[in-house]
Design a protein around this motif. Structure first.
Motif, mmCIF file in Angstrom:
data_model
loop_
_atom_site.group_PDB
_atom_site.id
_atom_site.type_symbol
_atom_site.label_atom_id
_atom_site.label_comp_id
_atom_site.label_asym_id
_atom_site.label_seq_id
_atom_site.Cartn_x
_atom_site.Cartn_y
_atom_site.Cartn_z
ATOM 1 N N GLU A 129 0.779 -1.369 -0.028
ATOM 2 C CA GLU A 129 0.021 0.019 0.119
ATOM 3 C C GLU A 129 0.943 1.323 -0.132
ATOM 4 O O GLU A 129 2.145 1.123 0.514
ATOM 5 C CB GLU A 129 -0.820 -0.029 1.228
ATOM 6 C CG GLU A 129 -1.938 -0.941 1.520
ATOM 7 C CD GLU A 129 -1.207 -2.163 2.299
ATOM 8 O OE1 GLU A 129 -2.074 -2.759 2.890
ATOM 9 O OE2 GLU A 129 -0.049 -2.151 2.417
ATOM 10 N N SER A 130 0.341 2.239 -0.504
ATOM 11 C CA SER A 130 0.963 3.484 -0.491
ATOM 12 C C SER A 130 -0.083 4.662 -0.393
ATOM 13 O O SER A 130 -1.314 4.588 -0.873
ATOM 14 C CB SER A 130 1.865 3.946 -1.519
ATOM 15 O OG SER A 130 1.103 3.758 -2.849
ATOM 16 N N CYS B 54 -2.530 0.157 -3.823
ATOM 17 C CA CYS B 54 -2.013 -1.106 -3.420
ATOM 18 C C CYS B 54 -1.622 -1.787 -4.763
ATOM 19 O O CYS B 54 -2.531 -2.226 -5.532
ATOM 20 C CB CYS B 54 -3.350 -1.896 -2.745
ATOM 21 S SG CYS B 54 -2.888 -3.365 -2.397
ATOM 22 N N ALA B 55 -0.272 -1.825 -4.752
ATOM 23 C CA ALA B 55 0.470 -2.632 -5.839
ATOM 24 C C ALA B 55 0.271 -4.086 -5.699
ATOM 25 O O ALA B 55 1.003 -4.409 -4.666
ATOM 26 C CB ALA B 55 1.719 -1.788 -6.042
ATOM 27 N N ALA B 56 0.303 -4.720 -6.601
ATOM 28 C CA ALA B 56 0.303 -6.185 -6.473
ATOM 29 C C ALA B 56 1.145 -6.781 -7.382
ATOM 30 O O ALA B 56 1.507 -6.477 -8.326
ATOM 31 C CB ALA B 56 -1.044 -6.789 -6.667
ATOM 32 N N SER B 57 1.870 -7.913 -6.747
ATOM 33 C CA SER B 57 3.147 -8.741 -7.662
ATOM 34 C C SER B 57 2.743 -10.129 -7.299
ATOM 35 O O SER B 57 2.027 -10.500 -6.204
ATOM 36 C CB SER B 57 4.202 -8.142 -7.439
ATOM 37 O OG SER B 57 4.479 -8.465 -5.939
ATOM 38 N N LEU C 182 -4.900 -1.766 -6.875
ATOM 39 C CA LEU C 182 -6.262 -1.287 -6.375
ATOM 40 C C LEU C 182 -5.885 -0.205 -5.853
ATOM 41 O O LEU C 182 -4.875 0.509 -5.055
ATOM 42 C CB LEU C 182 -6.316 -2.433 -5.248
ATOM 43 C CG LEU C 182 -7.419 -2.173 -4.334
ATOM 44 C CD1 LEU C 182 -8.924 -2.612 -5.187
ATOM 45 C CD2 LEU C 182 -7.448 -2.912 -3.175
ATOM 46 N N TYR C 183 -7.090 0.871 -5.859
ATOM 47 C CA TYR C 183 -7.053 1.989 -5.520
ATOM 48 C C TYR C 183 -8.304 2.314 -4.389
ATOM 49 O O TYR C 183 -9.326 1.445 -4.308
ATOM 50 C CB TYR C 183 -7.549 3.144 -6.451
ATOM 51 C CG TYR C 183 -6.298 3.004 -7.557
ATOM 52 C CD1 TYR C 183 -6.557 2.219 -8.821
ATOM 53 C CD2 TYR C 183 -5.220 3.781 -7.372
ATOM 54 C CE1 TYR C 183 -5.632 2.123 -9.862
ATOM 55 C CE2 TYR C 183 -4.550 3.527 -8.524
ATOM 56 C CZ TYR C 183 -4.495 2.823 -9.714
ATOM 57 O OH TYR C 183 -3.492 2.736 -10.505
ATOM 58 N N LEU C 184 -8.424 3.301 -3.649
ATOM 59 C CA LEU C 184 -9.254 3.734 -2.805
ATOM 60 C C LEU C 184 -9.262 5.154 -2.814
ATOM 61 O O LEU C 184 -8.254 5.830 -2.249
ATOM 62 C CB LEU C 184 -9.075 3.258 -1.108
ATOM 63 C CG LEU C 184 -10.344 3.643 -0.175
ATOM 64 C CD1 LEU C 184 -11.592 2.822 -0.632
ATOM 65 C CD2 LEU C 184 -9.888 3.109 1.154
ATOM 66 N N TYR D 187 -4.416 -12.792 1.773
ATOM 67 C CA TYR D 187 -3.179 -11.733 1.572
ATOM 68 C C TYR D 187 -3.485 -10.527 2.021
ATOM 69 O O TYR D 187 -4.313 -9.974 1.524
ATOM 70 C CB TYR D 187 -2.663 -12.063 0.046
ATOM 71 C CG TYR D 187 -2.361 -13.410 -0.440
ATOM 72 C CD1 TYR D 187 -3.355 -14.103 -1.477
ATOM 73 C CD2 TYR D 187 -1.253 -14.225 -0.030
ATOM 74 C CE1 TYR D 187 -3.269 -15.099 -1.711
ATOM 75 C CE2 TYR D 187 -1.297 -15.545 -0.588
ATOM 76 C CZ TYR D 187 -2.075 -16.040 -1.311
ATOM 77 O OH TYR D 187 -1.933 -17.279 -1.651
ATOM 78 N N TRP D 188 -2.300 -9.932 2.715
ATOM 79 C CA TRP D 188 -2.343 -8.546 3.160
ATOM 80 C C TRP D 188 -1.175 -8.021 2.808
ATOM 81 O O TRP D 188 -0.104 -8.345 2.836
ATOM 82 C CB TRP D 188 -2.786 -8.859 4.797
ATOM 83 C CG TRP D 188 -4.020 -9.433 5.031
ATOM 84 C CD1 TRP D 188 -4.457 -10.794 5.368
ATOM 85 C CD2 TRP D 188 -5.017 -8.717 5.391
ATOM 86 N NE1 TRP D 188 -5.576 -10.771 5.643
ATOM 87 C CE2 TRP D 188 -6.161 -9.719 5.814
ATOM 88 C CE3 TRP D 188 -5.527 -7.350 5.607
ATOM 89 C CZ2 TRP D 188 -7.492 -9.218 6.172
ATOM 90 C CZ3 TRP D 188 -6.787 -6.962 5.923
ATOM 91 C CH2 TRP D 188 -7.860 -7.727 6.263
ATOM 92 N N GLY D 189 -1.508 -6.710 2.665
ATOM 93 C CA GLY D 189 -0.463 -5.570 2.707
ATOM 94 C C GLY D 189 0.065 -5.065 4.112
ATOM 95 O O GLY D 189 -0.586 -5.655 5.044
#
Length: 124
Positions: A6-7, A22-25, A79-81, A113-115
């Motif tokens: 997350e950022s 939220c960047a996923a890899s 993902l965005y919020l 899965y969690w950040g």
């Protein structure tokens, strides 16, 4: 499995806006239903919003409905919020999470899965 980072958290004034990312890899992002949760000091982690694998369905907690918007870009694995009209009660660490479940997923234990979380602080 998928890794989430997350950022976008920050200190803002009441009425301000922020956009979390939220960047996923790892595994293909589009196979996961995604959610945002938050946890304030001394409180349990609570559901904020979730979005279906395609992005066609969203669901919000009553406390953020009309102010927050969840979205995803499967091409960018992100993902965005979008958070508008922020109030002090929105102050918390915000987490993104991924689950292989379909449909509305509001329980944190259903997410695999969690950040690591990003801090949002809203000053009065």
């Amino acid at each position: 499995q998928v890794q989430l980072v997350e950022s976008g958290g920050d200190l803002v004034q009441t009425g301000g806006s922020l956009r979390l990312s939220c960047a996923a890899s790892g595994r293909t992002f589009s196979i996961y239903t995604m959610g945002w949760f938050r946890q304030a000091p001394g409180k349990e982690r609570e559901f904020v919003a979730d979005i279906s694998k395609s992005g066609g369905r969203t669901y919000y907690a009553d406390s953020v409905k009309g102010r927050f918007t969840i979205s995803r870009d499967n091409a960018k694995n992100t993902l965005y919020l979008q958070m508008n009209s922020l109030i002090p009660d929105d102050t918390a660490v915000y987490y993104c999470a991924a689950t292989s479940y379909s449909g509305r997923v509001v329980v944190s234990s259903d997410y695999n899965y969690w950040g690591q979380g990003t801090q949002v602080t809203v000053s009065s």
